[in-house]
Each structure stands twice: as structure tokens, then as C-alpha cells.
Motif scaffolding. Sequence first.
Motif, PDB file in Angstrom:
ATOM      1  N   LEU A 184     -30.082  -8.995  57.564  1.00  0.00           N
ATOM      2  CA  LEU A 184     -29.094  -7.738  58.199  1.00  0.00           C
ATOM      3  C   LEU A 184     -30.226  -7.691  59.048  1.00  0.00           C
ATOM      4  CD1 LEU A 184     -28.050  -4.862  57.623  1.00  0.00           C
ATOM      5  CD2 LEU A 184     -30.571  -3.980  57.359  1.00  0.00           C
ATOM      6  N   ASN A 185     -28.512  -7.406  60.144  1.00  0.00           N
ATOM      7  CA  ASN A 185     -29.290  -7.534  61.711  1.00  0.00           C
ATOM      8  C   ASN A 185     -30.148  -8.928  61.750  1.00  0.00           C
ATOM      9  OD1 ASN A 185     -27.212  -5.483  61.835  1.00  0.00           O
ATOM     10  ND2 ASN A 185     -28.599  -3.897  61.853  1.00  0.00           N
ATOM     11  N   GLY A 186     -29.812  -9.567  61.351  1.00  0.00           N
ATOM     12  CA  GLY A 186     -30.374 -11.082  62.086  1.00  0.00           C
ATOM     13  C   GLY A 186     -31.467 -11.456  61.338  1.00  0.00           C
ATOM     14  N   LYS A 187     -32.679 -10.637  60.440  1.00  0.00           N
ATOM     15  CA  LYS A 187     -33.581 -10.492  60.084  1.00  0.00           C
ATOM     16  C   LYS A 187     -33.401 -10.694  58.317  1.00  0.00           C
ATOM     17  CE  LYS A 187     -36.003  -8.317  63.350  1.00  0.00           C
ATOM     18  NZ  LYS A 187     -36.376  -6.545  63.429  1.00  0.00           N
ATOM     19  N   LYS A 188     -33.965 -11.996  57.389  1.00  0.00           N
ATOM     20  CA  LYS A 188     -34.292 -11.685  56.776  1.00  0.00           C
ATOM     21  C   LYS A 188     -34.813 -11.073  55.952  1.00  0.00           C
ATOM     22  CE  LYS A 188     -35.934 -15.776  53.310  1.00  0.00           C
ATOM     23  NZ  LYS A 188     -36.187 -16.519  53.019  1.00  0.00           N
ATOM     24  N   LEU A 189     -33.929 -10.307  54.757  1.00  0.00           N
ATOM     25  CA  LEU A 189     -34.545  -9.471  53.850  1.00  0.00           C
ATOM     26  C   LEU A 189     -35.659  -9.599  52.427  1.00  0.00           C
ATOM     27  CD1 LEU A 189     -31.962  -7.191  53.370  1.00  0.00           C
ATOM     28  CD2 LEU A 189     -33.382  -6.495  54.724  1.00  0.00           C
ATOM     29  N   ASN A 190     -36.753  -9.141  52.298  1.00  0.00           N
ATOM     30  CA  ASN A 190     -37.773  -9.481  51.292  1.00  0.00           C
ATOM     31  C   ASN A 190     -37.544  -8.860  50.545  1.00  0.00           C
ATOM     32  OD1 ASN A 190     -39.384 -11.928  51.749  1.00  0.00           O
ATOM     33  ND2 ASN A 190     -40.471 -10.946  53.404  1.00  0.00           N
ATOM     34  N   ILE A 191     -36.685  -8.863  49.686  1.00  0.00           N
ATOM     35  CA  ILE A 191     -36.298  -7.463  48.413  1.00  0.00           C
ATOM     36  C   ILE A 191     -37.426  -7.980  47.046  1.00  0.00           C
ATOM     37  CG2 ILE A 191     -34.840  -6.438  46.757  1.00  0.00           C
ATOM     38  CD1 ILE A 191     -32.499  -7.244  49.269  1.00  0.00           C
ATOM     39  N   SER A 192     -37.535  -6.755  46.989  1.00  0.00           N
ATOM     40  CA  SER A 192     -38.381  -6.387  45.157  1.00  0.00           C
ATOM     41  C   SER A 192     -38.007  -5.269  44.522  1.00  0.00           C
ATOM     42  CB  SER A 192     -39.765  -6.066  45.601  1.00  0.00           C
ATOM     43  OG  SER A 192     -40.521  -5.468  46.525  1.00  0.00           O
ATOM     44  N   SER A 193     -37.081  -4.549  45.006  1.00  0.00           N
ATOM     45  CA  SER A 193     -36.564  -3.636  44.011  1.00  0.00           C
ATOM     46  C   SER A 193     -34.884  -3.908  44.049  1.00  0.00           C
ATOM     47  CB  SER A 193     -37.102  -2.733  44.096  1.00  0.00           C
ATOM     48  OG  SER A 193     -36.642  -1.948  45.048  1.00  0.00           O
ATOM     49  N   PHE A 194     -33.721  -3.497  43.052  1.00  0.00           N
ATOM     50  CA  PHE A 194     -32.342  -3.112  43.590  1.00  0.00           C
ATOM     51  C   PHE A 194     -32.872  -2.063  45.122  1.00  0.00           C
ATOM     52  CE2 PHE A 194     -31.944  -4.138  39.425  1.00  0.00           C
ATOM     53  CZ  PHE A 194     -31.246  -5.619  40.098  1.00  0.00           C
ATOM     54  N   ASP A 195     -33.910  -1.028  45.046  1.00  0.00           N
ATOM     55  CA  ASP A 195     -33.431   0.031  45.797  1.00  0.00           C
ATOM     56  C   ASP A 195     -33.529  -0.710  47.157  1.00  0.00           C
ATOM     57  OD1 ASP A 195     -33.176   1.861  44.200  1.00  0.00           O
ATOM     58  OD2 ASP A 195     -34.872   2.552  43.981  1.00  0.00           O
ATOM     59  N   ASP A 196     -34.637  -1.418  47.679  1.00  0.00           N
ATOM     60  CA  ASP A 196     -34.910  -1.775  48.997  1.00  0.00           C
ATOM     61  C   ASP A 196     -33.933  -2.976  49.914  1.00  0.00           C
ATOM     62  OD1 ASP A 196     -37.692  -2.005  48.014  1.00  0.00           O
ATOM     63  OD2 ASP A 196     -37.702  -4.074  47.825  1.00  0.00           O
ATOM     64  N   LEU A 197     -32.929  -2.908  48.592  1.00  0.00           N
ATOM     65  CA  LEU A 197     -31.595  -3.895  50.001  1.00  0.00           C
ATOM     66  C   LEU A 197     -31.094  -2.346  50.535  1.00  0.00           C
ATOM     67  CD1 LEU A 197     -30.212  -5.496  49.987  1.00  0.00           C
ATOM     68  CD2 LEU A 197     -28.709  -5.070  48.256  1.00  0.00           C
ATOM     69  N   GLU A 198     -30.907  -1.161  49.508  1.00  0.00           N
ATOM     70  CA  GLU A 198     -29.849   0.417  50.210  1.00  0.00           C
ATOM     71  C   GLU A 198     -30.809   0.792  50.962  1.00  0.00           C
ATOM     72  OE1 GLU A 198     -27.468   2.984  47.824  1.00  0.00           O
ATOM     73  OE2 GLU A 198     -27.539   3.787  49.429  1.00  0.00           O
ATOM     74  N   ASN A 199     -32.064   1.079  50.636  1.00  0.00           N
ATOM     75  CA  ASN A 199     -32.702   1.599  51.446  1.00  0.00           C
ATOM     76  C   ASN A 199     -33.306   0.592  52.759  1.00  0.00           C
ATOM     77  OD1 ASN A 199     -33.357   3.625  49.848  1.00  0.00           O
ATOM     78  ND2 ASN A 199     -35.684   2.241  49.058  1.00  0.00           N
ATOM     79  N   SER A 200     -33.217  -0.773  52.828  1.00  0.00           N
ATOM     80  CA  SER A 200     -33.170  -1.626  53.723  1.00  0.00           C
ATOM     81  C   SER A 200     -32.126  -1.005  55.399  1.00  0.00           C
ATOM     82  CB  SER A 200     -33.072  -3.635  53.787  1.00  0.00           C
ATOM     83  OG  SER A 200     -34.095  -3.283  53.281  1.00  0.00           O
ATOM     84  N   VAL A 201     -30.485  -1.277  53.953  1.00  0.00           N
ATOM     85  CA  VAL A 201     -29.438  -1.040  54.791  1.00  0.00           C
ATOM     86  C   VAL A 201     -29.684   0.199  56.142  1.00  0.00           C
ATOM     87  CG1 VAL A 201     -26.984  -0.935  54.847  1.00  0.00           C
ATOM     88  CG2 VAL A 201     -28.523  -2.198  53.632  1.00  0.00           C
ATOM     89  N   LYS A 202     -29.592   1.408  55.023  1.00  0.00           N
ATOM     90  CA  LYS A 202     -29.670   2.850  55.212  1.00  0.00           C
ATOM     91  C   LYS A 202     -30.929   3.171  56.686  1.00  0.00           C
ATOM     92  CE  LYS A 202     -30.842   6.616  52.447  1.00  0.00           C
ATOM     93  NZ  LYS A 202     -31.294   7.295  51.336  1.00  0.00           N
ATOM     94  N   ALA A 203     -31.747   2.151  56.467  1.00  0.00           N
ATOM     95  CA  ALA A 203     -33.039   2.868  57.960  1.00  0.00           C
ATOM     96  C   ALA A 203     -32.306   1.672  59.054  1.00  0.00           C
ATOM     97  CB  ALA A 203     -34.058   1.677  57.085  1.00  0.00           C
ATOM     98  N   GLU A 204     -31.521   1.035  58.498  1.00  0.00           N
ATOM     99  CA  GLU A 204     -30.929   0.253  60.273  1.00  0.00           C
ATOM    100  C   GLU A 204     -29.770   0.550  60.308  1.00  0.00           C
ATOM    101  OE1 GLU A 204     -31.975  -2.902  62.780  1.00  0.00           O
ATOM    102  OE2 GLU A 204     -33.268  -2.101  60.698  1.00  0.00           O
ATOM    103  N   ILE A 205     -28.703   1.152  59.713  1.00  0.00           N
ATOM    104  CA  ILE A 205     -28.157   2.584  60.386  1.00  0.00           C
ATOM    105  C   ILE A 205     -28.227   3.291  60.867  1.00  0.00           C
ATOM    106  CG2 ILE A 205     -26.295   3.671  59.187  1.00  0.00           C
ATOM    107  CD1 ILE A 205     -25.145   0.817  57.547  1.00  0.00           C
ATOM    108  N   ASN A 206     -29.249   4.202  60.463  1.00  0.00           N
ATOM    109  CA  ASN A 206     -29.845   5.795  60.838  1.00  0.00           C
ATOM    110  C   ASN A 206     -30.332   4.825  62.339  1.00  0.00           C
ATOM    111  OD1 ASN A 206     -28.267   6.656  59.319  1.00  0.00           O
ATOM    112  ND2 ASN A 206     -30.273   6.286  57.699  1.00  0.00           N
ATOM    113  N   LYS A 207     -30.487   3.815  62.605  1.00  0.00           N
ATOM    114  CA  LYS A 207     -31.684   4.131  63.466  1.00  0.00           C
ATOM    115  C   LYS A 207     -31.356   4.150  64.450  1.00  0.00           C
ATOM    116  CE  LYS A 207     -34.619  -0.484  63.158  1.00  0.00           C
ATOM    117  NZ  LYS A 207     -34.785  -2.023  63.653  1.00  0.00           N
TER     118      LYS A 207
END
Lengths: 207, 148
Positions: A184-207
Amino acid sequence: MKLSGESKLFIGILLATVAIIAGAVFFMSQPEKTLSRSDLLPSDTYTKGNKNASSYLVEFSDFQCPACGTFKPLVDGIITKYKDKLLFGYRHFPLYNTHPFAEKAALAAEAAGRQGKFWEMYEYLFENQQKFSDEVIMEGATVLKLDKEKFDKDINDPKLKDKINRDVAAGNSLGVNATPTFFLNGKKLNISSFDDLENSVKAEINK
Amino acid sequence: MSQTKVIAKSIFYNRIIFFLSIIGFFIAIYVLQSFLRGSSIICVNSGCEIVRKSSSSYPFGIPVPAFGLLGYAFLILLSFVRTTATNKNFIYGQLGIATFGILFLGWFTYTEIFVIKAICTWCAISAVNMAIIFVLALLTARREIFNK
């Protein structure tokens, strides 16, 4: 208490090992550098969403990987939800050793892409992932009403194989060691649950 | 073999056991933190991730590397104690833990191959490591206790 020479040696070994490991951990845990957009999204990568969006999500995936199939509805949901603010790119990372049809499926998607139906083939392949065989994969061309002759020719085109190999090489150099791996935006995501992916995207978009 | 030689060998074996146990201990820490944090494990293939995500890697709800961590910690402690005390029970202790270790790793390697159908490199390294420790502990016990 007086320690014997042997005890002192053991303490020395222990301290030396701890020091070496602490040093290694320190050097390896330096903040991960952000990768460039052009490294992660070469111009010929198939994408969905807003091409001008500042946020971009790249997935290294394998059509025969069950985890990728499980993540697919989630990824689809994210793409739909953030279609104006996110660009999604699909890159190939077929795990040749464990998934015998992964490469063929990737080639089929690329061959369909030459007829403008990469994403339709992406849908078809994930839908039929459980019953993969050469026939099922080739059948995709008929189901998607592709020009069968062109599809058959393209699927054997070494250029498509080169593109997939290039994705795999890129994945390896970027530290991809399992599928799906998301950047996501050049950084590798460490995902441990399904929610992590959407939460990461949401956090990045709302930055 | 003379008594001095037996003792020298036993000291040498104990040093190796100590060193290998430290290696095993740190491998277990690394793998355990990945299990607990749910982060990916650096591995030569995708095996470690498959194994980490499998429910078979949590016997009684405890992550497999926690067993390793405990076992190796005891082995480190016992081999250290042996540098200050000569009580043979410590040798029995090492042998006991190493026996449990190879049985546990044998069971887990079987589970990896036949149930999870993936091999985690770190577990394989740990299995070899524990096997060497077991052989050394066995040789020590044989030499010291039976004086052979």
C-alpha cells in the motif's frame, strides 16, 4: 559464589551470541524503505480504480492460491468502496512448486488482457479456482466470448511468460514470500486478519 | 577409556549442547513472536506461513514454538548448571528434555508433512538441532553413568 572457568566460558558464549543477535536484529529492523510507484506498478500492470489517485494498492497474487481466492471478495469490496481514491494493481506471483495451474491461469489472464478482458478472466479464474485443469482454464476463452484463435496464440506467446516472470522476479526482490502480498503506497502490509487490509487502506486514504 | 578422557568428552559435549540450545532458543523466540504478532516469518519458501496459519500448530491452544522456547531454556539452564555441579541428575535432566524434544519435533514434523502439507524451514532446523542435542546428551549419559 566463585564461578568455574567453564561457567565463565558459558557466560561468554551466551553474551557473545546475544550481542550478535541483538546487532543483527538492530540492522534488520531499520524502517522499511518506501518503494517507488514505478517499481510496484509498471505501466503494463492491469489496474482498477482511479489512475490519478494518490493512494495505490498492489497485490502479488496467484490464481490457484486458496488464500488469494479468500481475499478476493474483500479486495473487490475495497476497490468498489474506494474507487475514486484508490488505484489497485494486480501482479502475478504464481507459486510454481505448489500450484501446477497457477502459471497457466496467469497466462490465460494476460492473454484475455490482450483482448481487453483481463478483469473478466480474473473473475472467471477465481470463480473456478477449485476445479482448475487445463480444460477449465482454456474454457474461460469460450465463456468470455474471446477470439479463441487469438487467445490460443497469445497464451503461448513467450512475451506473456516474460511478463509473468518479470512480476515474479520483482516480487522476489521486493520481499514477497507468500501470496497474497499487498503493498500500500509503496509499503508492504503485514496482514494478520481480514480487517487489517481495509483498515490499512482506510487509514492511508484518510491521511 | 580413562576417567579424564570421559570427563573431557563430557565437557566438550556439554559446550556443544549449550551452544546449540542457545541457537534453538533464539529460533524459537523469533518464530514465537511471529506467531503471537501474526507477522510473516522470513522463510526460504511459503512453508513457514502455511504452518503458522494452521490450527495444527497450536496444540492445546499453545503455539508450537512456545514448547521449543521452554525446552531450549531448560537445556541452556541445565548445561550451565553442569559447569558448576557434578550431580548426575542434571545429565538425566538434559537427556529427558532432549528426548521429549525429539519426540515432540518428530510428531510435529509428521504433522507438517501429512496434515499441514508444508514444511517450515525453522522447524526443520530446530528438529535437526534437537536431534544433535539428543545424541550428545545420550552419549554423555552413557559415558558418565555407565562409564563407557
